[in-house]
Design a protein around this motif. Structure first.
Motif, PDB file in Angstrom:
ATOM      1  N   ILE A  37       0.834  -1.214   0.000  1.00 38.85           N
ATOM      2  CA  ILE A  37       0.000   0.000   0.000  1.00 38.85           C
ATOM      3  C   ILE A  37       0.862   1.255   0.000  1.00 38.85           C
ATOM      4  O   ILE A  37       0.591   2.225  -0.726  1.00 38.85           O
ATOM      5  CB  ILE A  37      -0.940  -0.017   1.224  1.00 38.85           C
ATOM      6  CG1 ILE A  37      -1.958  -1.156   1.103  1.00 38.85           C
ATOM      7  CG2 ILE A  37      -1.662   1.317   1.371  1.00 38.85           C
ATOM      8  CD1 ILE A  37      -2.827  -1.344   2.333  1.00 38.85           C
ATOM      9  N   LEU A  38       1.927   1.246   0.799  1.00 44.26           N
ATOM     10  CA  LEU A  38       2.826   2.397   0.849  1.00 44.26           C
ATOM     11  C   LEU A  38       3.515   2.623  -0.490  1.00 44.26           C
ATOM     12  O   LEU A  38       3.716   3.769  -0.905  1.00 44.26           O
ATOM     13  CB  LEU A  38       3.861   2.202   1.961  1.00 44.26           C
ATOM     14  CG  LEU A  38       3.333   2.316   3.390  1.00 44.26           C
ATOM     15  CD1 LEU A  38       4.407   1.910   4.391  1.00 44.26           C
ATOM     16  CD2 LEU A  38       2.858   3.737   3.697  1.00 44.26           C
ATOM     17  N   ASN A  39       3.892   1.550  -1.172  1.00 44.85           N
ATOM     18  CA  ASN A  39       4.517   1.678  -2.489  1.00 44.85           C
ATOM     19  C   ASN A  39       3.540   2.265  -3.500  1.00 44.85           C
ATOM     20  O   ASN A  39       3.919   3.115  -4.322  1.00 44.85           O
ATOM     21  CB  ASN A  39       5.020   0.313  -2.967  1.00 44.85           C
ATOM     22  CG  ASN A  39       6.213  -0.173  -2.178  1.00 44.85           C
ATOM     23  OD1 ASN A  39       6.940   0.610  -1.573  1.00 44.85           O
ATOM     24  ND2 ASN A  39       6.426  -1.482  -2.161  1.00 44.85           N
ATOM     25  N   HIS A  40       2.277   1.840  -3.455  1.00 41.33           N
ATOM     26  CA  HIS A  40       1.267   2.399  -4.356  1.00 41.33           C
ATOM     27  C   HIS A  40       1.031   3.885  -4.057  1.00 41.33           C
ATOM     28  O   HIS A  40       0.893   4.695  -4.985  1.00 41.33           O
ATOM     29  CB  HIS A  40      -0.053   1.634  -4.212  1.00 41.33           C
ATOM     30  CG  HIS A  40      -0.039   0.284  -4.849  1.00 41.33           C
ATOM     31  ND1 HIS A  40       0.682  -0.001  -5.990  1.00 41.33           N
ATOM     32  CD2 HIS A  40      -0.656  -0.889  -4.517  1.00 41.33           C
ATOM     33  CE1 HIS A  40       0.511  -1.255  -6.334  1.00 41.33           C
ATOM     34  NE2 HIS A  40      -0.285  -1.831  -5.444  1.00 41.33           N
ATOM     35  N   LEU A  41       1.007   4.221  -2.795  1.00 42.74           N
ATOM     36  CA  LEU A  41       0.823   5.624  -2.412  1.00 42.74           C
ATOM     37  C   LEU A  41       1.990   6.476  -2.889  1.00 42.74           C
ATOM     38  O   LEU A  41       1.807   7.619  -3.314  1.00 42.74           O
ATOM     39  CB  LEU A  41       0.669   5.727  -0.894  1.00 42.74           C
ATOM     40  CG  LEU A  41       0.421   7.119  -0.318  1.00 42.74           C
ATOM     41  CD1 LEU A  41      -0.853   7.721  -0.897  1.00 42.74           C
ATOM     42  CD2 LEU A  41       0.323   7.065   1.207  1.00 42.74           C
ATOM     43  N   SER A  42       3.183   5.909  -2.829  1.00 45.46           N
ATOM     44  CA  SER A  42       4.370   6.618  -3.315  1.00 45.46           C
ATOM     45  C   SER A  42       4.255   6.916  -4.803  1.00 45.46           C
ATOM     46  O   SER A  42       4.517   8.040  -5.255  1.00 45.46           O
ATOM     47  CB  SER A  42       5.621   5.782  -3.035  1.00 45.46           C
ATOM     48  OG  SER A  42       6.756   6.371  -3.622  1.00 45.46           O
TER      49      SER A  42
END
Length: 297
Positions: A37-42
């Protein structure tokens, strides 16, 4: 802000290495899902910068004839077609000087906004990884006193060491980003105030996109700080939810020690401003409004 971030770069790398080391206490539950999720948000954050900056520049180029006509009618000297207001000591309205100046200003704008977003998102991401460790610790504490004396003692010792590691990680995190966030939030207040003035003056579309980007960056940082503080306060609740009342008397003294340590809040300081939180977000927005009032008075 960027210079401070680069200067602290080696220490930040060491902090990231510590955050990715799970040899002592294991990997937090749902770690891979949260990381995805954090990678997608990035990716979404950087796409906003790329698309927003390009859109901003194209709108400025599209409105260039109108701006030049207004300069003639009102005897102004605004540099038309440039992504950001800028002063040049010479005329740039001819090929290839205008194209070079426009490209230079576009590149500088992307680099400034991107660096601000990188630092803000880095703060958000690291805070989330520390919060994951705190949640992992809480689950360990709740199950700490299930078993005999020996297993409970080992579990409690493991929880105390884990908590000490989290406190050390949070302190290191704060020391590396406190000055960066102070510069970032000071600049955010000034930039938002100027963009709001630009919005009032009629450049609603471009100024609106730009100011939304800065507010999102500010909100990300403040959400990170607030979640870190809230998570640190949940440790004492996890202790009360455990079966501490069934523990051996010899362990209850250690439980009091862990409970006392859990009263220490974890936070990210922002120089003399205080700490990253929702309250600080409101304060910066009020500061930008004050700057807007000064510019319009």
């Amino acid at each position: 802000m960027s210079f401070i971030y680069v200067k602290n770069g080696p220490k930040i790398v060491l902090l990231l290495e510590d955050l990715s080391n799970f040899n002592r206490f294991g990997r937090p539950p749902n770690y891979e899902e949260r990381e995805r999720i954090l990678n997608h948000l990035s990716v979404c954050s950087f796409m906003f910068i790329a698309v927003g900056s390009f859109f901003y520049n194209m709108v400025k180029l599209y409105k260039r004839p109108e701006c030049q006509r207004r300069n003639i009618e009102e005897n102004l000297n605004e540099k038309c077609g440039i992504i950001a207001p800028v002063w040049f000591p010479f005329n740039i309205d001819y090929f290839p000087v205008f194209q070079l100046a426009s490209m230079c200003m576009y590149t500088c704008t992307v680099l400034v906004t991107k660096s601000a977003l990188v630092i803000t998102y880095h703060v958000y991401e690291i805070a989330q990884y520390i919060v994951m460790r705190i949640n992992h610790l809480n689950s360990m504490i709740v199950k700490c006193f299930d078993g005999d004396y020996e297993s409970c003692r080992d579990n409690l010792r493991r929880c105390i060491l884990y908590h000490a590691e989290i406190i050390e990680l949070a302190a290191n995190f704060d020391s590396q980003f406190s000055s960066c966030m102070f510069c970032h939030l000071t600049m955010t207040a000034a930039v938002c105030g100027c963009l709001e003035k630009q919005f009032i003056d009629g450049d609603k579309l471009c100024a609106g996109v730009h100011v939304v980007g800065w507010i999102i960056a500010l909100l990300l940082a403040c959400v990170a700080g607030q979640r870190l503080t809230d998570a640190s306060e949940s440790i004492s609740q996890a202790i009360w939810m455990s079966k501490w009342y069934q523990a051996d008397l010899r362990l209850k003294k250690d439980i009091l020690f862990l409970l006392a340590c859990s009263q220490k809040k974890l936070y990210i300081t922002v120089g003399p401003f205080g700490v990253l939180s929702f309250e600080l977000f409101v304060s910066v927005m009020k500061m930008s409004y004050s700057i807007l009032c000064l510019l319009t008075s």
